[in-house]
Design a protein around this motif. Structure first.
Motif, mmCIF file in Angstrom:
data_model
loop_
_atom_site.group_PDB
_atom_site.id
_atom_site.type_symbol
_atom_site.label_atom_id
_atom_site.label_comp_id
_atom_site.label_asym_id
_atom_site.label_seq_id
_atom_site.Cartn_x
_atom_site.Cartn_y
_atom_site.Cartn_z
ATOM 1 N N MET A 1 0.846 -1.193 0.000
ATOM 2 C CA MET A 1 0.000 0.000 0.000
ATOM 3 C C MET A 1 0.879 1.240 0.000
ATOM 4 S SD MET A 1 -3.026 1.123 2.652
ATOM 5 C CE MET A 1 -4.019 -0.295 2.242
ATOM 6 N N ASP A 2 0.444 2.257 -0.676
ATOM 7 C CA ASP A 2 1.175 3.511 -0.750
ATOM 8 C C ASP A 2 1.214 4.184 0.626
ATOM 9 O OD1 ASP A 2 2.202 5.831 -2.516
ATOM 10 O OD2 ASP A 2 0.594 6.734 -1.312
ATOM 11 N N ILE A 3 2.376 4.756 0.958
ATOM 12 C CA ILE A 3 2.554 5.388 2.267
ATOM 13 C C ILE A 3 1.551 6.517 2.485
ATOM 14 C CG2 ILE A 3 4.123 6.875 3.582
ATOM 15 C CD1 ILE A 3 4.844 3.993 3.847
ATOM 16 N N ASP A 4 1.306 7.332 1.461
ATOM 17 C CA ASP A 4 0.346 8.424 1.611
ATOM 18 C C ASP A 4 -1.065 7.894 1.838
ATOM 19 O OD1 ASP A 4 2.253 10.414 1.362
ATOM 20 O OD2 ASP A 4 2.061 10.522 -0.816
ATOM 21 N N LEU A 5 -1.393 6.769 1.207
ATOM 22 C CA LEU A 5 -2.712 6.172 1.417
ATOM 23 C C LEU A 5 -2.846 5.636 2.831
ATOM 24 C CD1 LEU A 5 -5.387 5.575 0.028
ATOM 25 C CD2 LEU A 5 -4.446 3.371 -0.707
ATOM 26 N N ILE A 6 -1.775 5.054 3.360
ATOM 27 C CA ILE A 6 -1.793 4.606 4.754
ATOM 28 C C ILE A 6 -2.083 5.785 5.674
ATOM 29 C CG2 ILE A 6 -0.296 3.822 6.648
ATOM 30 C CD1 ILE A 6 1.067 1.965 4.632
ATOM 31 N N ARG A 7 -1.400 6.872 5.423
ATOM 32 C CA ARG A 7 -1.586 8.062 6.262
ATOM 33 C C ARG A 7 -3.035 8.551 6.210
ATOM 34 N NH1 ARG A 7 2.366 10.598 4.309
ATOM 35 N NH2 ARG A 7 3.956 10.426 5.936
ATOM 36 N N ARG A 8 -3.663 8.458 5.046
ATOM 37 C CA ARG A 8 -5.048 8.923 4.886
ATOM 38 C C ARG A 8 -6.053 7.983 5.529
ATOM 39 N NH1 ARG A 8 -5.862 9.330 -1.324
ATOM 40 N NH2 ARG A 8 -8.042 9.432 -0.638
ATOM 41 N N LEU A 9 -5.837 6.677 5.431
ATOM 42 C CA LEU A 9 -6.853 5.710 5.835
ATOM 43 C C LEU A 9 -6.704 5.201 7.261
ATOM 44 C CD1 LEU A 9 -7.227 3.503 2.612
ATOM 45 C CD2 LEU A 9 -8.461 5.589 3.259
ATOM 46 N N GLY A 69 16.924 -6.756 5.917
ATOM 47 C CA GLY A 69 16.463 -5.365 5.955
ATOM 48 C C GLY A 69 15.234 -5.138 5.108
ATOM 49 N N PRO A 70 15.312 -5.384 3.797
ATOM 50 C CA PRO A 70 14.113 -5.205 2.965
ATOM 51 C C PRO A 70 12.978 -6.128 3.356
ATOM 52 C CG PRO A 70 15.941 -6.136 1.688
ATOM 53 C CD PRO A 70 16.503 -5.682 2.993
ATOM 54 N N GLY A 71 13.306 -7.349 3.826
ATOM 55 C CA GLY A 71 12.247 -8.262 4.249
ATOM 56 C C GLY A 71 11.437 -7.699 5.394
ATOM 57 N N HIS A 72 12.107 -7.091 6.366
ATOM 58 C CA HIS A 72 11.391 -6.498 7.494
ATOM 59 C C HIS A 72 10.709 -5.192 7.113
ATOM 60 C CE1 HIS A 72 13.409 -9.407 10.118
ATOM 61 N NE2 HIS A 72 12.500 -9.071 11.013
ATOM 62 N N TYR A 78 6.466 -0.752 4.253
ATOM 63 C CA TYR A 78 7.251 0.078 3.342
ATOM 64 C C TYR A 78 7.627 -0.724 2.098
ATOM 65 C CZ TYR A 78 7.892 2.902 7.573
ATOM 66 O OH TYR A 78 7.683 3.650 8.705
ATOM 67 N N ASP A 79 7.490 -0.113 0.947
ATOM 68 C CA ASP A 79 7.916 -0.777 -0.283
ATOM 69 C C ASP A 79 9.443 -0.848 -0.276
ATOM 70 O OD1 ASP A 79 8.605 -1.553 -2.864
ATOM 71 O OD2 ASP A 79 7.035 -0.364 -3.811
ATOM 72 N N ALA A 381 4.501 -8.677 0.658
ATOM 73 C CA ALA A 381 4.652 -8.555 2.107
ATOM 74 C C ALA A 381 4.320 -7.152 2.599
ATOM 75 C CB ALA A 381 6.072 -8.928 2.512
ATOM 76 N N LYS A 382 4.463 -6.142 1.749
ATOM 77 C CA LYS A 382 4.170 -4.768 2.174
ATOM 78 C C LYS A 382 2.682 -4.572 2.479
ATOM 79 C CE LYS A 382 3.574 -2.884 -2.489
ATOM 80 N NZ LYS A 382 4.027 -1.879 -3.462
ATOM 81 N N GLU A 383 1.840 -5.540 2.103
ATOM 82 C CA GLU A 383 0.403 -5.450 2.411
ATOM 83 C C GLU A 383 0.046 -6.148 3.719
ATOM 84 O OE1 GLU A 383 -1.150 -3.475 0.597
ATOM 85 O OE2 GLU A 383 0.077 -3.414 -1.209
#
Length: 400
Positions: A1-9, A69-72, A78-79, A381-383
């Protein structure tokens, strides 16, 4: 999910979410044709799977083998293709080293080399942390570089952090770790012309350090990787409107949690102390990240039976975790580390979610086969956190 969308929702709430990351969880069939998870028969995790829903995650992308690092980062929402954090920064922040603006950090391993300089043990027998601390202190006091301040600090076992502090340093360097035995450590090479001076400094440090290390029989060499400077990441508490805490033993994961804005709790040295830390602080936070390392270290060592036992050991702790009363509990891994490969891999990672309003699927076991046909399917995984927080009532509707 997009970071800005997370912030909004995202919306505040009273629910509690527990994310349990069994490092390197995913595996491959072993001698009897079953994975470590299948052989372990983790009855408490199987019960959670029966009561919840399962699937499998892709940490970065299909066919891409992720680092921890990227896995976590992906599991934290975070993408990992957008937000990159070098291993050196993770290790440095994990031991509470205060990185300054232009500091350059690298994750180091002490290794053992033979008389010809060939690596015979990439991890120096996982030498005791106390010995690593002694070696680091000797290197920091005896190796100097022109125009640069050198810090060499112990992390855990054979791992250490190298930090160079000076002007004009670049992280566009190749790693000196060949990631295999039977060969020499590599030279650091500049990836761009502007990094040439930094590469020269690194190679000078390694050469001078090697003269100090050569008097030892074990841990008489070093490799360096994960060159990085401190990034500027959006902070989880602000994004998700909650209080977030990490309960991790190993410094790298404490560092990553700190970089994304989690409070890092005193977790002691084992699962018993980690669970006690959760109990002490349960009323203080809304989200907890619990890290469990031993599945990964056994997988990297190619020890199928030990990884299987590590899964069973975690499974024995599940009732105590449930007794805390999380509204949503997620159990997954940051990547797969099949013991049959003795390394990280690109394979999808088992994922389990139990909580309110879960659409229960047909799975009644927690393993790779059941997760592959689970109700959540295969997803990035970012979802994972958006899924967890939606089930916890912490996401509002999108659009009219």
């Amino acid at each position: 999910m997009d970071i800005d969308l997370i912030r909004r929702l995202s919306i505040p709430g009273e629910s509690k979410v527990l994310l349990c990351v069994l490092d390197g969880l995913g595996g491959l069939p072993g001698p009897r044709g079953r994975t470590e998870l299948e052989e372990a028969h983790p009855r408490h995790l199987d019960r959670l799977a029966e009561e919840g829903t399962v699937g499998q995650t892709i940490p970065v992308g299909y066919g891409i083998t992720p680092g921890s690092g990227p896995g976590h980062l992906a599991l934290f929402g975070y993408d990992p293709l957008v937000y990159e954090v070098g291993r050196g920064v993770l290790e440095a922040t994990g031991i509470d080293f205060a990185l300054e603006g232009d500091d350059l950090a690298a994750r180091g391993n002490f290794c053992t080399v033979d008389a010809d300089g060939l690596i015979v043990d990439r991890r120096a027998g996982r030498v005791a942390t106390e010995i690593t601390a002694e070696i680091c202190a000797e290197l920091e006091s005896s190796v100097s570089l022109p125009g640069v301040r050198v810090f060499v600090r112990p992390v855990r076992e054979h791992r250490f952090v190298l930090v160079l502090r000076g002007e004009g340093l670049s992280d566009a360097l190749t790693e000196t770790d060949p990631q295999r035995e039977g060969v020499r450590p590599l030279r650091a090479e500049p990836k761009v012309f502007e990094a040439s001076r930094t590469a020269e400094l690194v190679n000078q440090f390694v050469a001078d350090a090697q003269r100090v290390l050569s008097k030892r029989d074990q841990a008489n060499g070093m490799t360096l990787r994960g060159w990085a400077k401190r990034p500027d990441l959006p902070q989880m508490p602000e994004l998700w409107k909650l209080r977030a805490a990490a309960v991790a033993v190993y410094p790298m994961y404490r560092g990553l949690a700190r970089l994304v804005g989690m409070d890092v709790l005193d977790a002691g040295a084992n699962m018993e102390s980690q669970i006690e830390a959760l109990r002490r602080h349960w009323n203080d936070y809304d989200f907890f990240f619990l890290h469990y390392k031993y599945t990964d270290s056994a997988g990297e060592d190619g020890d199928f039976a030990r990884k299987q036992q590590a899964i069973r050991d975690f499974d024995a702790c599940v009732p105590a975790l449930q007794a805390l009363g999380p509204d949503v509990i997620v159990v997954t891994g940051d990547h797969s580390t099949p013991a049959m490969m003795a390394s990280h891999s690109w394979h999808p990672v088992p994922f389990l979610l139990r909580g309110s309003n879960v659409r229960i699927d047909a799975a009644n076991r927690f393993n790779e086969v059941e997760c592959a046909r689970g109700g959540l399917g295969t997803f990035p995984a970012k979802e994972a956190l958006p899924l967890a927080f939606a089930h916890a009532g912490r996401m509002t509707k999108y659009g009219a």
